[in-house]
Motif scaffolding. Structure first.
Motif, short mmCIF file in Angstrom:
data_model
loop_
_atom_site.label_atom_id
_atom_site.label_comp_id
_atom_site.label_asym_id
_atom_site.label_seq_id
_atom_site.Cartn_x
_atom_site.Cartn_y
_atom_site.Cartn_z
N CYS A 42 0.82 -1.22 0.00
CA CYS A 42 0.00 0.00 0.00
C CYS A 42 0.85 1.27 0.00
O CYS A 42 0.44 2.30 -0.53
CB CYS A 42 -0.92 0.01 1.22
SG CYS A 42 -1.83 -1.53 1.46
N HIS A 56 -16.18 2.55 1.88
CA HIS A 56 -14.85 2.06 1.53
C HIS A 56 -14.47 0.79 2.25
O HIS A 56 -13.29 0.39 2.25
CB HIS A 56 -13.81 3.15 1.82
CG HIS A 56 -13.99 4.37 0.98
ND1 HIS A 56 -14.79 5.41 1.36
CD2 HIS A 56 -13.48 4.71 -0.23
CE1 HIS A 56 -14.78 6.35 0.44
NE2 HIS A 56 -13.99 5.97 -0.54
N ASN A 88 -10.48 0.13 0.92
CA ASN A 88 -10.01 0.81 -0.28
C ASN A 88 -10.19 2.32 -0.13
O ASN A 88 -10.95 2.79 0.72
CB ASN A 88 -10.76 0.32 -1.52
CG ASN A 88 -12.26 0.54 -1.40
OD1 ASN A 88 -12.76 1.65 -1.61
ND2 ASN A 88 -13.00 -0.52 -1.04
N ARG A 111 -7.20 -0.67 -3.51
CA ARG A 111 -7.36 -1.50 -2.32
C ARG A 111 -6.11 -1.35 -1.45
O ARG A 111 -4.98 -1.36 -1.93
CB ARG A 111 -7.57 -2.96 -2.68
CG ARG A 111 -7.79 -3.84 -1.45
CD ARG A 111 -8.10 -5.26 -1.79
NE ARG A 111 -8.22 -6.06 -0.58
CZ ARG A 111 -8.48 -7.38 -0.56
NH1 ARG A 111 -8.65 -8.04 -1.73
NH2 ARG A 111 -8.56 -8.04 0.58
#
Length: 820
Positions: A295, A327, A352, A361
């Motif tokens: 991420c 989300h 996400n 995501r």
């Protein structure tokens, strides 16, 4: 922006701009042999169609956007797009908002327009500055001073000044190719600045494009975050101050302040007993390299900060939960194996963020740390997802159980019955313009509530607490404990409250001018006062109720009204008080005229030489501003030998404060001091208090009146004449318009008047006309007004005698009240 036009984002890539001076366009920059790196924003009319010709470039001086200086054969449209030269967007990080309406174009270039010229251009979203949020810097400030850029913008077109501006565009102002705005032209001009959904008007609206535009966000939005909480409270105070009674201001409650700070991610102090200091929300580090989703490489730090800021900027728990709900999605596998005895029932969830209109995501750690939250709000939203239908979350129901006990209607009726049993008096000063009623001063709502409880206990019925009693008393009744001390001017209030003041301006300023003139005239008369010219102000004091005391029983009976008419001499400062009660006389023109006539007779006996009198008073038509008082003045100058003339000057309505009010104030203070030691049982006690009210100088002269002291003043008008409505010039006269009245001994068949203090000369009204001179005869003898005492209402008399039977009023005074 003209009607029918749309603001679009546009970068032109056509190479056919000019054959002689080729200019190339890329997605963000405009380049040529001479020009620097610039940003392009175009205003394009809705009705522009593709151009099939290749016009030659025409470089002209600075012109208005509405002027059309290009040949029709070069461009097939009636209006041109504008090119606005601005600083490079990627360097303009510390931007300041500039309204679109203030942008002016310095360059006019006939540019061919094609339908394929709409490309992606970064546009700064318009974020509302009225939402609270954490004071976290979105990005580091950048240096916007670029010497190359400054030089290059000056050589783009020779002779044109450099235009440097920053453009902030709301999403509602951006139109796309597939928009259907055929009804735009029908929108009124007053609404052209907003789109159909008016998202710019919604303080809670957050643009989805915020995530894509993080590189151009303004630091001004962060600077105003700390001020929003104070502004919200200030607005609440201003609204809450309207109204007669003090109202609740929820924005000022400490719990609500702490709640707003908590929901906005700000530091706050807990309202519990611990008074714990809670720290401000901070964005946390990203996930580590062990994250399978990687991420930390998907979303930049600047965009994370923008997500964090916008989340807490909402300042509303329900909206924040809706954001999390949007989300966080459940992962439902095709096959799921649950161990026997397992307590886990929920699915796994995916997290996400939406960045640049792309769903990215992220892991749960990255999601929580970016928003600066813990597991608890996520668990709450997931549990609410399992209990709702359609994906909509229920609102926060804490403190909204709505299981309030409904008060019995009999208790409410009992409260109203108790309040209605309290005698009220009308305003002496404002009774013609207000419906407010007054209870004699000295009580309070708390004392009334205690009396109400005592009454309910004696009757063995249920009662309500103080808060319910207070709410009914203040919200359903227009009652006050204190009478107003002066009138409020209706003309001034109407002018100050009017939205369009222009029609009232002439009347308003004339009104103020008259007020200043009469006050100056009164001061001048006051300086010239002497034994041969008496200047006096007279007025009726507010009603003094009797009996009167601190015992609560006094407030639940109707009382005898005691009246005090004062005449204040401005020269000698002597005060004559004429006192009577309602059993001896009323308070109309007959009683007031009798008091004034008695005062003039005393002056006749006191002053041996000829003298003149000038009176000042308010504009009460029922008491002194009428034809009966004018007739009484004519009678006085006719039969009082030394009285040469009487001039009566009326103070301006709403501004009739005078020296007589000071005498009333001294009397009322003395009465208040006396009530602290003992009650007032009979009117004679008021007379004693009036005599002793003035501690220095000459005491007030009190004249005790009874029913035999009053004369029928109205009968005098019949002997004076019948004409009070037209002057010598046959002009109609209204008593309400008169400002000054004068009568003289030499001419007792007429009176003089002015309708304005700006007038230099008097107009004359002949009271005795030729037809009435033989019929009318002014008799020197006055007829008594009353032959016996006036009747007092049975309810009032019975209530006072009840207090005597209960020994609340000493029996010594029983004969007086029985004789009423």
């Amino acid at each position: 922006m003209k009607r029918g036009e749309k603001m679009v984002k546009m970068i032109t890539t056509s190479k056919e701009f000019s054959k002689e001076n080729p200019v190339e366009f890329n997605s963000v920059q405009l380049k040529s042999n001479e020009d620097p790196q610039i940003s392009v924003i175009s205003y394009v009319p809705e009705f522009i169609k593709p151009v099939t010709t290749e016009p030659e470039p025409v470089f002209q001086d600075h012109t208005s956007a509405t002027e059309d200086k290009y040949p029709p054969n070069e461009v097939s449209t009636s209006k041109l797009c504008e090119i606005i030269v601005v600083e490079p967007l990627q360097n303009n990080l510390n931007c300041t908002r500039t309204p679109l309406i203030s942008l002016s174009s310095n360059v006019k270039v006939p540019t061919p327009i094609s339908n394929n010229s709409f490309l992606d251009l970064q546009i700064i979203p318009y974020l509302p500055n009225d939402q609270p949020g954490p004071s976290t810097n979105i990005m580091e400030s950048a240096d916007v001073s670029d010497s190359k850029s400054e030089e290059s913008t000056n050589v783009l077109f020779s002779g044109q000044p450099k235009t440097s501006c920053n453009i902030i565009i709301s999403e509602s102002d951006i139109s796309y190719e597939d928009d259907d705005d055929s009804s735009f032209n029908s929108i009124p001009d007053s609404q052209k600045d907003f789109s159909s959904d008016d998202v710019d008007n919604d303080p809670d609206f957050i643009l989805r494009k915020d995530l894509a535009m993080s590189s151009t966000s303004s630091e001004d939005e962060i600077a105003t975050v700390n001020e929003n909480l104070e502004n919200t409270v200030d607005d609440g105070n201003k609204k809450a101050k309207t109204g007669r009674k003090r109202k609740a201001v929820p924005e000022e409650w400490s719990k609500n302040k702490a709640k707003l700070l908590r929901n906005s991610g700000k530091a706050y102090t807990s309202t519990s007993k611990s008074q714990k200091q809670m720290q401000e929300r901070q964005i946390k580090p990203t996930c580590t390299e062990k994250c399978k989703l990687k991420c930390y490489n998907k979303i930049s730090e600047e965009k994370r900060k923008l997500i964090f800021m916008n989340y807490w900027k909402m300042g509303n728990l329900d909206k924040q939960r809706q954001f999390i709900n949007k989300h966080v999605t459940a992962i439902k596998p095709k096959y799921r194996y649950i161990r026997e005895g397992s307590t886990r029932k929920d699915y796994n969830h995916a997290f996400n963020f939406e960045v640049d209109r792309e769903i990215i995501r992220v892991c749960k750690t990255f999601f929580k740390n970016t928003l600066g939250i813990s597991d608890r709000p996520i668990r709450t939203v997931i549990s609410m997802q399992n209990s709702t239908v359609g994906g909509f979350l229920n609102e926060d129901k804490r403190g909204k159980h709505r299981k309030h006990n409904k008060l019995d209607a009999a208790i409410i009726d009992g409260i109203k019955e108790h309040i209605n049993s309290i005698p009220r008096i009308e305003s002496h000063y404002c009774r013609a313009s207000t419906s407010r009623e007054y209870i004699e001063g000295g009580l309070s709502i708390a004392q009334l509530h205690r009396d109400y409880i005592t009454k309910c206990r004696l009757e063995n019925v249920p009662h309500a607490d103080y808060q319910i009693y207070y709410n009914i008393f203040t919200k359903e009744y227009n009652i006050s404990f204190w009478s107003p001390k002066k009138d409020q001017c209706e003309d001034c209030a109407a002018y100050n409250n009017a939205e369009d003041k222009e029609p009232l301006k002439i009347k308003y300023y004339s009104h103020l001018e008259e007020k200043d003139l009469v006050r100056k005239e009164k001061e001048l008369d006051k300086e010239n006062a002497n034994e041969k010219c008496i200047i006096a102000v007279y007025d009726l004091q507010a009603v003094m109720p009797c009996p009167r005391g601190d015992v609560s029983n006094f407030y639940y009976i109707s009382k005898l009204n005691v009246l005090n008419f004062t005449i204040y001499e401005l020269g000698s400062k002597d005060v004559n008080c004429y006192v009577w009660h309602e059993g001896e006389g009323a308070r109309g023109v007959n009683e007031i005229g009798s008091c004034v006539l008695s005062y003039l007779r005393n002056l006749q006996d006191k002053i041996k030489d000829d003298f003149d009198v000038i009176f000042y008073s308010d504009n009460c038509c029922g008491q002194q501003k009428n034809k009966y008082m004018i007739a009484m003045y004519i009678y006085a100058v006719t039969y009082l030998e030394n009285l040469n003339s009487i001039t009566h000057k009326f103070l301006i309505k709403g501004h009739s404060q005078n020296e007589g009010d000071s005498a009333h104030s001294v009397i009322e203070r003395n009465i208040s001091r006396s009530l602290k030691s003992s009650p007032i049982y009979v009117p004679e006690q008021y007379i004693t208090l009036i005599r002793t009210a003035k501690k220095k100088g000459n005491p007030y002269k009190v004249h005790e009146l009874n029913h035999e002291s009053f004369f029928d003043i109205k009968k005098i008008a019949d002997g004076v004449g019948s004409n009070f409505s037209s002057n010598e010039d046959r002009e109609k006269l209204k008593m309400g318009d008169i400002k000054v009245v004068r009568v003289e001994k030499k001419f007792n068949d007429r009176f003089y008047y002015k309708c304005s203090y700006k007038e230099d000369s008097f107009k004359t009204v002949m009271v005795k006309t030729r037809a009435t001179k033989k019929k009318t005869n002014l008799c020197s003898e006055l007829q008594p007004l009353y032959s016996t005492k006036l009747d007092v209402s049975d309810t009032k008399k019975a209530g006072i005698l009840t207090l005597i039977d209960k020994n609340i009023i000493p029996r010594f005074y029983k004969n007086f009240y029985q004789s009423l």
